[in-house]
Design a protein around this motif. Structure first.
Motif: not given
Length: 52
Positions: A7-26
């Motif tokens: 579930t956590k892996v899928q949420q991270i992958i979804t966040a990465l796919k949605k973003i063009n410019y920006g950041s994902v913080l875990i």
């Protein structure tokens, strides 16, 4: 090492796919992923003023 489940892996992958410019913080607390923050940046091209 952080505990990672599917579930956590899928949420991270979804966040990465949605973003063009920006950041994902875990955020990890006591070896577990506790929070996922995603910040989207909007980029605007610079336009020159029109001379009259």
């Amino acid at each position: 090492m952080a505990t990672i489940n599917e579930t956590k892996v899928q949420q991270i992958i979804t966040a990465l796919k949605k973003i063009n410019y920006g950041s994902v913080l875990i955020t990890i607390h006591d070896g577990e992923i506790t929070q996922l923050d995603s910040t989207e940046k909007s980029r605007f091209s610079k336009t020159k003023p029109v001379k009259s």
